[in-house]
Write a protein that holds these residues in place. Structure first.
Motif, PDB file in Angstrom:
ATOM      1  N   TRP A  31      -3.897 -31.953 -23.991  1.00 31.01           N
ATOM      2  CA  TRP A  31      -4.812 -33.004 -23.518  1.00 31.01           C
ATOM      3  C   TRP A  31      -5.712 -33.412 -24.674  1.00 31.01           C
ATOM      4  N   ALA A  32      -5.832 -34.717 -24.922  1.00 35.95           N
ATOM      5  CA  ALA A  32      -6.679 -35.224 -26.002  1.00 35.95           C
ATOM      6  C   ALA A  32      -7.584 -36.322 -25.461  1.00 35.95           C
ATOM      7  N   ARG A  33      -8.876 -36.249 -25.789  1.00 30.11           N
ATOM      8  CA  ARG A  33      -9.842 -37.256 -25.361  1.00 30.11           C
ATOM      9  C   ARG A  33     -10.763 -37.602 -26.523  1.00 30.11           C
ATOM     10  N   ALA A  34     -11.143 -38.869 -26.596  1.00 30.98           N
ATOM     11  CA  ALA A  34     -12.025 -39.328 -27.664  1.00 30.98           C
ATOM     12  C   ALA A  34     -13.461 -38.914 -27.382  1.00 30.98           C
ATOM     13  N   LEU A  35     -14.117 -38.388 -28.405  1.00 31.26           N
ATOM     14  CA  LEU A  35     -15.530 -38.045 -28.300  1.00 31.26           C
ATOM     15  C   LEU A  35     -16.405 -39.145 -28.895  1.00 31.26           C
ATOM     16  N   THR A  36     -16.042 -39.601 -30.097  1.00 30.59           N
ATOM     17  CA  THR A  36     -16.762 -40.715 -30.734  1.00 30.59           C
ATOM     18  C   THR A  36     -15.755 -41.649 -31.390  1.00 30.59           C
ATOM     19  N   ILE A  37     -16.083 -42.950 -31.380  1.00 32.01           N
ATOM     20  CA  ILE A  37     -15.216 -43.965 -31.981  1.00 32.01           C
ATOM     21  C   ILE A  37     -16.099 -44.890 -32.812  1.00 32.01           C
ATOM     22  N   GLY A  38     -15.673 -45.199 -34.037  1.00 32.79           N
ATOM     23  CA  GLY A  38     -16.461 -46.128 -34.848  1.00 32.79           C
ATOM     24  C   GLY A  38     -15.935 -46.236 -36.263  1.00 32.79           C
ATOM     25  N   ALA A  39     -16.049 -47.470 -36.834  1.00 34.22           N
ATOM     26  CA  ALA A  39     -15.687 -47.740 -38.226  1.00 34.22           C
ATOM     27  C   ALA A  39     -14.281 -47.288 -38.549  1.00 34.22           C
ATOM     28  N   GLY A  40     -13.352 -47.582 -37.652  1.00 33.88           N
ATOM     29  CA  GLY A  40     -11.956 -47.237 -37.898  1.00 33.88           C
ATOM     30  C   GLY A  40     -11.661 -45.758 -37.856  1.00 33.88           C
ATOM     31  N   ARG A  41     -12.555 -44.975 -37.241  1.00 35.05           N
ATOM     32  CA  ARG A  41     -12.371 -43.538 -37.144  1.00 35.05           C
ATOM     33  C   ARG A  41     -12.505 -43.097 -35.698  1.00 35.05           C
ATOM     34  N   VAL A  42     -11.974 -41.939 -35.404  1.00 37.61           N
ATOM     35  CA  VAL A  42     -12.121 -41.372 -34.075  1.00 37.61           C
ATOM     36  C   VAL A  42     -12.304 -39.858 -34.203  1.00 37.61           C
ATOM     37  N   THR A  43     -13.169 -39.341 -33.385  1.00 40.66           N
ATOM     38  CA  THR A  43     -13.324 -37.888 -33.259  1.00 40.66           C
ATOM     39  C   THR A  43     -12.837 -37.514 -31.863  1.00 40.66           C
ATOM     40  N   ALA A  44     -11.833 -36.671 -31.810  1.00 38.22           N
ATOM     41  CA  ALA A  44     -11.196 -36.347 -30.536  1.00 38.22           C
ATOM     42  C   ALA A  44     -11.228 -34.843 -30.286  1.00 38.22           C
ATOM     43  N   ARG A  45     -11.178 -34.487 -29.032  1.00 43.17           N
ATOM     44  CA  ARG A  45     -11.047 -33.087 -28.628  1.00 43.17           C
ATOM     45  C   ARG A  45      -9.655 -32.876 -28.061  1.00 43.17           C
ATOM     46  N   VAL A  46      -8.984 -31.857 -28.590  1.00 39.61           N
ATOM     47  CA  VAL A  46      -7.630 -31.522 -28.146  1.00 39.61           C
ATOM     48  C   VAL A  46      -7.676 -30.153 -27.473  1.00 39.61           C
ATOM     49  N   GLN A  47      -7.122 -30.089 -26.266  1.00 41.90           N
ATOM     50  CA  GLN A  47      -7.073 -28.837 -25.525  1.00 41.90           C
ATOM     51  C   GLN A  47      -5.622 -28.428 -25.327  1.00 41.90           C
ATOM     52  N   VAL A  48      -5.333 -27.149 -25.585  1.00 44.13           N
ATOM     53  CA  VAL A  48      -3.987 -26.615 -25.359  1.00 44.13           C
ATOM     54  C   VAL A  48      -4.114 -25.299 -24.589  1.00 44.13           C
ATOM     55  N   TRP A  49      -3.111 -25.027 -23.754  1.00 48.55           N
ATOM     56  CA  TRP A  49      -3.055 -23.783 -22.988  1.00 48.55           C
ATOM     57  C   TRP A  49      -1.931 -22.916 -23.541  1.00 48.55           C
ATOM     58  N   HIS A  50      -2.114 -21.599 -23.434  1.00 44.48           N
ATOM     59  CA  HIS A  50      -1.132 -20.664 -23.975  1.00 44.48           C
ATOM     60  C   HIS A  50      -1.274 -19.333 -23.259  1.00 44.48           C
ATOM     61  N   GLU A  51      -0.412 -18.386 -23.603  1.00 40.31           N
ATOM     62  CA  GLU A  51      -0.473 -17.063 -22.994  1.00 40.31           C
ATOM     63  C   GLU A  51      -1.759 -16.350 -23.397  1.00 40.31           C
ATOM     64  N   PRO A  52      -2.283 -15.466 -22.531  1.00 38.94           N
ATOM     65  CA  PRO A  52      -3.487 -14.709 -22.892  1.00 38.94           C
ATOM     66  C   PRO A  52      -3.274 -13.897 -24.161  1.00 38.94           C
ATOM     67  N   GLY A  53      -4.312 -13.833 -24.972  1.00 36.98           N
ATOM     68  CA  GLY A  53      -4.251 -13.048 -26.185  1.00 36.98           C
ATOM     69  C   GLY A  53      -3.646 -13.752 -27.373  1.00 36.98           C
TER      70      GLY A  53
END
Length: 274
Positions: free
Chosen positions: A212-234
């Motif tokens: 899952w990826a969502r934009a946190l900030t957008i401006g001046a031809g740039r983007v700061t995004a948060r990426v979330q991934v799930w996996h096995e414990p540990g």
């Protein structure tokens, strides 16, 4: 002393016989009760073999002591001294064995309710690691640096702890700062999700655990995004590092301003094997 406690002159052969029979019957019943309780504990789910043996032994001792008390009554022993001795012994046992009893009862709760099981990744206020074994006295945790930590059952149960394996998956979050490079924001987010999904160990099912990826900030031809991934414990460190490398490689042509960072909680990194 024994003459004051028992009046031997008033005892008959029948009194002695019944006293001996009471002791023998108490011993036989204690063995039967021990076997019965042991068999019952073996059928109950969540009770370890060690805990079952301890409960059975205690039950047998109680029955045997009852038989001895009946024998003493046949011999004419006064009840008041017996009650006083029992009360004194009970108080001493309570003071001496209080910690053992607390850990024993807490161990039964841990083994029946199963908030943690061997193999679970756990975090306590003082120790983090993998649960190796649950005993009647303590929870044995293998710390991230290979040490065996014996946490008393009562202390483990009465303090907050985190079970990282309870739901079968953990989430790792990453932050990506990159130029758009002519792509739209939605296209860039879709590309980040695609790259994350290609990494071995990243879960795709169920749907809510897909990258899952969502934009946190957008401006001046740039983007700061948060990426979330799930996996096995540990596997937060290994999977998180692989996703960082994959994203950095995929965005390498965007220029030197690309930054991919992992936001792993400190406690999570400490509780995993190195």
């Amino acid at each position: 002393m024994s003459g004051e406690f028992l009046d031997w002159s008033t005892l008959s052969a029948w009194d002695v016989t019944f006293a001996l029979l009471s002791v023998v019957a108490g011993w036989i019943l204690s063995r039967l009760v021990r076997r019965g309780v042991l068999a019952l504990m073996g059928r109950l789910e969540g009770i370890s073999a060690e805990t079952g043996r301890r409960i059975a032994s205690i039950s047998g001792i109680v029955v045997l002591l009852f038989g001895i008390g009946v024998a003493l009554s046949f011999l004419g022993a006064p009840l008041e001294p017996l009650l006083a001795i029992v009360i004194i012994v009970a108080i001493v046992a309570l003071l001496v064995l209080r910690g053992i009893a607390d850990n024993f009862s807490a161990g039964i709760v841990l083994q029946t309710r199963k908030p943690v099981q061997p193999g679970d990744q756990v975090e306590t206020p003082d120790y983090d690691g993998t649960v190796e074994e649950l005993t009647s006295r303590s929870v044995i945790v293998r710390s991230f640096d290979g040490r065996a930590v014996h946490v008393p059952n009562a202390a483990f149960l009465n303090t907050p702890f985190v079970n990282g394996s309870a739901f079968g998956a953990n989430r790792t979050e990453l932050e990506v700062r990159t130029p758009l490079g002519g792509l739209g924001v939605e296209a860039m987010l879709a590309e980040l999700q695609r790259v994350a999904a290609s990494v071995d160990g990243v879960r795709m099912e169920p749907v809510e655990q897909a990258p899952w990826a969502r934009a946190l900030t957008i401006g001046a031809g740039r983007v700061t995004a948060r990426v979330q991934v799930w996996h096995e414990p540990g596997r937060s460190q290994s999977v998180g590092a692989a996703v960082v490398q994959a994203l950095a490689a995929a965005l390498a042509d965007r220029g030197p301003d690309v930054l991919v960072t992992s936001e792993l909680p400190t406690s999570m990194t400490r509780m995993e094997e190195r």
